[in-house]
Design an enzyme around this catalytic site. Structure first.
Site, PDB file in Angstrom:
ATOM      1  N   ASN A   1       0.855  -1.302   0.046  1.00 52.47           N
ATOM      2  CA  ASN A   1      -0.002   0.035   0.097  1.00 52.47           C
ATOM      3  C   ASN A   1       0.977   1.171   0.058  1.00 52.47           C
ATOM      4  O   ASN A   1       1.740   1.467   0.854  1.00 52.47           O
ATOM      5  CB  ASN A   1      -0.781  -0.058   1.469  1.00 52.47           C
ATOM      6  CG  ASN A   1      -1.839   1.208   1.295  1.00 52.47           C
ATOM      7  OD1 ASN A   1      -1.405   2.238   1.173  1.00 52.47           O
ATOM      8  ND2 ASN A   1      -2.956   0.852   1.773  1.00 52.47           N
TER       9      ASN A   1
ATOM     10  N   THR B   1      -8.326   4.239   8.190  1.00 58.01           N
ATOM     11  CA  THR B   1      -9.453   3.198   8.256  1.00 58.01           C
ATOM     12  C   THR B   1      -9.410   2.536   9.661  1.00 58.01           C
ATOM     13  O   THR B   1      -8.564   1.902  10.089  1.00 58.01           O
ATOM     14  CB  THR B   1      -9.376   2.268   7.182  1.00 58.01           C
ATOM     15  OG1 THR B   1      -8.948   2.798   6.104  1.00 58.01           O
ATOM     16  CG2 THR B   1     -10.706   1.546   7.169  1.00 58.01           C
TER      17      THR B   1
ATOM     18  N   GLU C   1      -8.771   1.022  -2.897  1.00 57.96           N
ATOM     19  CA  GLU C   1      -9.521   0.690  -1.892  1.00 57.96           C
ATOM     20  C   GLU C   1     -10.377   1.858  -2.202  1.00 57.96           C
ATOM     21  O   GLU C   1     -10.132   3.206  -2.499  1.00 57.96           O
ATOM     22  CB  GLU C   1      -8.677   1.134  -0.623  1.00 57.96           C
ATOM     23  CG  GLU C   1      -7.983  -0.052  -0.151  1.00 57.96           C
ATOM     24  CD  GLU C   1      -7.195   0.129   1.113  1.00 57.96           C
ATOM     25  OE1 GLU C   1      -7.167   1.013   1.674  1.00 57.96           O
ATOM     26  OE2 GLU C   1      -6.306  -0.688   1.332  1.00 57.96           O
TER      27      GLU C   1
ATOM     28  N   GLU D   1     -11.320  -9.083   3.143  1.00 62.79           N
ATOM     29  CA  GLU D   1      -9.912  -8.646   3.759  1.00 62.79           C
ATOM     30  C   GLU D   1     -10.168  -8.615   5.236  1.00 62.79           C
ATOM     31  O   GLU D   1     -10.980  -7.981   5.825  1.00 62.79           O
ATOM     32  CB  GLU D   1      -9.471  -7.432   3.074  1.00 62.79           C
ATOM     33  CG  GLU D   1      -8.142  -7.127   3.923  1.00 62.79           C
ATOM     34  CD  GLU D   1      -7.296  -5.969   3.415  1.00 62.79           C
ATOM     35  OE1 GLU D   1      -7.532  -5.530   2.027  1.00 62.79           O
ATOM     36  OE2 GLU D   1      -6.475  -5.319   3.942  1.00 62.79           O
TER      37      GLU D   1
ATOM     38  N   ARG E   1      -6.659  12.995   0.941  1.00 61.42           N
ATOM     39  CA  ARG E   1      -5.660  13.613   1.624  1.00 61.42           C
ATOM     40  C   ARG E   1      -4.203  13.017   1.390  1.00 61.42           C
ATOM     41  O   ARG E   1      -3.181  13.620   1.695  1.00 61.42           O
ATOM     42  CB  ARG E   1      -5.994  13.185   3.183  1.00 61.42           C
ATOM     43  CG  ARG E   1      -5.758  11.637   3.368  1.00 61.42           C
ATOM     44  CD  ARG E   1      -6.029  11.343   4.888  1.00 61.42           C
ATOM     45  NE  ARG E   1      -7.406  11.494   5.377  1.00 61.42           N
ATOM     46  CZ  ARG E   1      -7.707  11.102   6.528  1.00 61.42           C
ATOM     47  NH1 ARG E   1      -7.038  10.447   7.296  1.00 61.42           N
ATOM     48  NH2 ARG E   1      -8.930  11.418   6.844  1.00 61.42           N
TER      49      ARG E   1
ATOM     50  N   ARG F   1      -9.158   8.518  -1.186  1.00 64.47           N
ATOM     51  CA  ARG F   1     -10.155   8.945  -0.059  1.00 64.47           C
ATOM     52  C   ARG F   1     -10.955  10.342  -0.674  1.00 64.47           C
ATOM     53  O   ARG F   1     -10.263  11.112  -1.616  1.00 64.47           O
ATOM     54  CB  ARG F   1      -9.467   9.408   1.162  1.00 64.47           C
ATOM     55  CG  ARG F   1      -8.730   8.204   1.954  1.00 64.47           C
ATOM     56  CD  ARG F   1      -8.329   8.583   3.250  1.00 64.47           C
ATOM     57  NE  ARG F   1      -9.334   8.949   4.154  1.00 64.47           N
ATOM     58  CZ  ARG F   1      -9.439   8.133   5.223  1.00 64.47           C
ATOM     59  NH1 ARG F   1      -8.759   6.889   5.330  1.00 64.47           N
ATOM     60  NH2 ARG F   1     -10.004   8.166   5.953  1.00 64.47           N
TER      61      ARG F   1
ATOM     62  N   HIS G   1      -5.567   3.882  -1.692  1.00 64.52           N
ATOM     63  CA  HIS G   1      -6.697   4.276  -1.093  1.00 64.52           C
ATOM     64  C   HIS G   1      -7.151   5.600  -1.515  1.00 64.52           C
ATOM     65  O   HIS G   1      -6.371   6.728  -1.073  1.00 64.52           O
ATOM     66  CB  HIS G   1      -6.921   4.140   0.457  1.00 64.52           C
ATOM     67  CG  HIS G   1      -8.355   4.523   0.829  1.00 64.52           C
ATOM     68  ND1 HIS G   1      -8.363   4.132   2.393  1.00 64.52           N
ATOM     69  CD2 HIS G   1      -9.301   4.845   0.326  1.00 64.52           C
ATOM     70  CE1 HIS G   1      -9.685   4.644   2.641  1.00 64.52           C
ATOM     71  NE2 HIS G   1     -10.411   4.994   1.470  1.00 64.52           N
TER      72      HIS G   1
ATOM     73  N   HIS H   1       0.966   6.055   2.075  1.00 66.77           N
ATOM     74  CA  HIS H   1       1.849   7.107   2.912  1.00 66.77           C
ATOM     75  C   HIS H   1       3.240   7.596   2.072  1.00 66.77           C
ATOM     76  O   HIS H   1       3.661   8.667   2.734  1.00 66.77           O
ATOM     77  CB  HIS H   1       2.051   6.469   4.223  1.00 66.77           C
ATOM     78  CG  HIS H   1       0.884   6.251   4.963  1.00 66.77           C
ATOM     79  ND1 HIS H   1      -0.147   7.383   5.325  1.00 66.77           N
ATOM     80  CD2 HIS H   1       0.045   5.285   5.311  1.00 66.77           C
ATOM     81  CE1 HIS H   1      -1.245   6.997   5.802  1.00 66.77           C
ATOM     82  NE2 HIS H   1      -1.156   5.644   5.829  1.00 66.77           N
TER      83      HIS H   1
ATOM     84  N   HIS I   1      -3.728  -4.526   7.609  1.00 69.48           N
ATOM     85  CA  HIS I   1      -3.808  -3.281   8.529  1.00 69.48           C
ATOM     86  C   HIS I   1      -2.813  -3.511   9.588  1.00 69.48           C
ATOM     87  O   HIS I   1      -3.021  -4.285  10.630  1.00 69.48           O
ATOM     88  CB  HIS I   1      -5.171  -2.942   9.065  1.00 69.48           C
ATOM     89  CG  HIS I   1      -5.446  -1.284   9.365  1.00 69.48           C
ATOM     90  ND1 HIS I   1      -4.876  -0.921  10.319  1.00 69.48           N
ATOM     91  CD2 HIS I   1      -5.997  -0.411   8.315  1.00 69.48           C
ATOM     92  CE1 HIS I   1      -5.297   0.533  10.272  1.00 69.48           C
ATOM     93  NE2 HIS I   1      -5.776   0.589   9.144  1.00 69.48           N
TER      94      HIS I   1
HETATM   95  N1  PXP Z   1      -5.830  -2.780   4.263  1.00 68.78           N
HETATM   96  C1  PXP Z   1      -6.861  -1.864   4.399  1.00 68.78           C
HETATM   97  C2  PXP Z   1      -8.187  -1.986   3.780  1.00 68.78           C
HETATM   98  C3  PXP Z   1      -6.590  -0.455   4.599  1.00 68.78           C
HETATM   99  O1  PXP Z   1      -7.541   0.487   4.698  1.00 68.78           O
HETATM  100  C4  PXP Z   1      -5.045  -0.214   4.961  1.00 68.78           C
HETATM  101  C5  PXP Z   1      -4.687   1.078   5.366  1.00 68.78           C
HETATM  102  O2  PXP Z   1      -5.023   1.835   4.346  1.00 68.78           O
HETATM  103  C6  PXP Z   1      -4.373  -1.356   5.028  1.00 68.78           C
HETATM  104  C7  PXP Z   1      -4.688  -2.451   4.695  1.00 68.78           C
HETATM  105  C8  PXP Z   1      -2.903  -1.233   5.228  1.00 68.78           C
HETATM  106  O3  PXP Z   1      -2.372  -0.822   6.586  1.00 68.78           O
HETATM  107  P1  PXP Z   1      -1.136  -0.131   7.174  1.00 68.78           P
HETATM  108  O4  PXP Z   1      -0.741   1.110   6.262  1.00 68.78           O
HETATM  109  O5  PXP Z   1      -1.363   0.054   8.513  1.00 68.78           O
HETATM  110  O6  PXP Z   1      -0.291  -1.513   6.657  1.00 68.78           O
END
Ligand code: PXP
Length: 245
Positions: free
Chosen positions: A7, A101, A70, A151, A49, A45, A43, A10, A190
């Protein structure tokens, strides 16, 4: 061994701190793929952001593995997801005030909206995943709706005090078993990092792990390639039965 979906949100968070072009999350995604990531997740949003619409379009052009978008159930975001060309769409809850999330999607409460959105995504050939807490009622509703994947939200496990971590892991194991028995495919994610990923990688029937924040943070110290490779190595350890709680 479950596939690692990286992902990239960030990387975009850092870019948006200055609202300029760099660091470019798309360039970072290409490096993550070269290091062995088997999918790229972002994602978009409603508040934009971090990831921007242009990132999604650019990712669709360059991602060679699998693009997982996402999306919330907001009509604007669903329309974008439908047009995105993403291989997979993970439907997530979205709340403006949250830092990330926070919980799983309440599939039971949202079943009417989901029953409208899911077939439209599937008609486009998009695999649909629902981000859920590992609760039987949520999984059963996801199966009723004929989602491809669930998920499992690993946040409660990742944030749990060591004394209750084992219990949280049990909930994930039971969730994965129940989802599989219902005919659902199983992903998880997550809050996962190098320290806690191995036990999750050992979940039964697990296909994909979605990991972002820890990888982006670690890449600041060791670079993208090393960060992805060391995460893949930890996933391998877990998947081969050496994970610890
Ligand atoms: N899965 C989903 C559905 C999420 O919303 C996120 C965070 O955007 C993640 C996984 C990844 O989480 P993390 O950034 O904490 O690894």
């Amino acid at each position: 061994m479950p596939r690692l979906h990286v992902n990239i949100d960030h990387v975009a968070t850092v870019r948006q701190a200055r609202r300029g072009p760099r660091p470019d999350p798309v360039e970072w995604a290409i490096l993550a793929e070269r290091a062995g990531a088997q999918g790229i997740t972002c994602h978009l949003r409603k508040d934009r952001r971090h990831i921007l619409d242009a990132d999604v379009a650019q990712l669709r052009k360059v991602v060679r593995t699998l693009l997982n978008l996402e999306s919330s159930l907001e009509p604007e975001m669903v329309a974008i997801a439908l047009a995105s060309g993403a291989d997979e769409v993970c439907l997530v809850p979205e709340n403006r005030a949250e830092i990330t999330t926070e919980g799983g999607l309440d599939v039971v409460r949202e079943k009417l909206r989901l029953a409208e959105v899911l077939p439209r995504l599937r008609e486009k050939g998009i695999l649909v995943s629902l981000f859920v807490d590992p609760e039987r009622a949520q999984l059963e509703e996801a199966a009723q709706l004929e989602a491809d994947f669930v998920e499992l939200h690993t946040g409660s496990y990742a944030n749990a005090d060591v004394r209750v971590r084992g219990r949280e892991l049990e909930r994930l194991i039971e969730g994965a078993l129940h989802a599989h028995a219902l005919g659902l495919r199983v992903n998880a994610g997550h809050g996962l990092d190098l320290e806690n990923v191995a036990a999750v990688a050992a979940l039964p029937h697990l296909e994909e792990l979605n990991i972002g924040h820890a990888l982006v943070g670690r890449s600041l110290f060791v670079g993208v390639e090393a960060a992805v490779k060391e995460m893949l190595a930890r996933i391998r350890v877990g998947a081969h039965g050496e994970g610890s709680r």
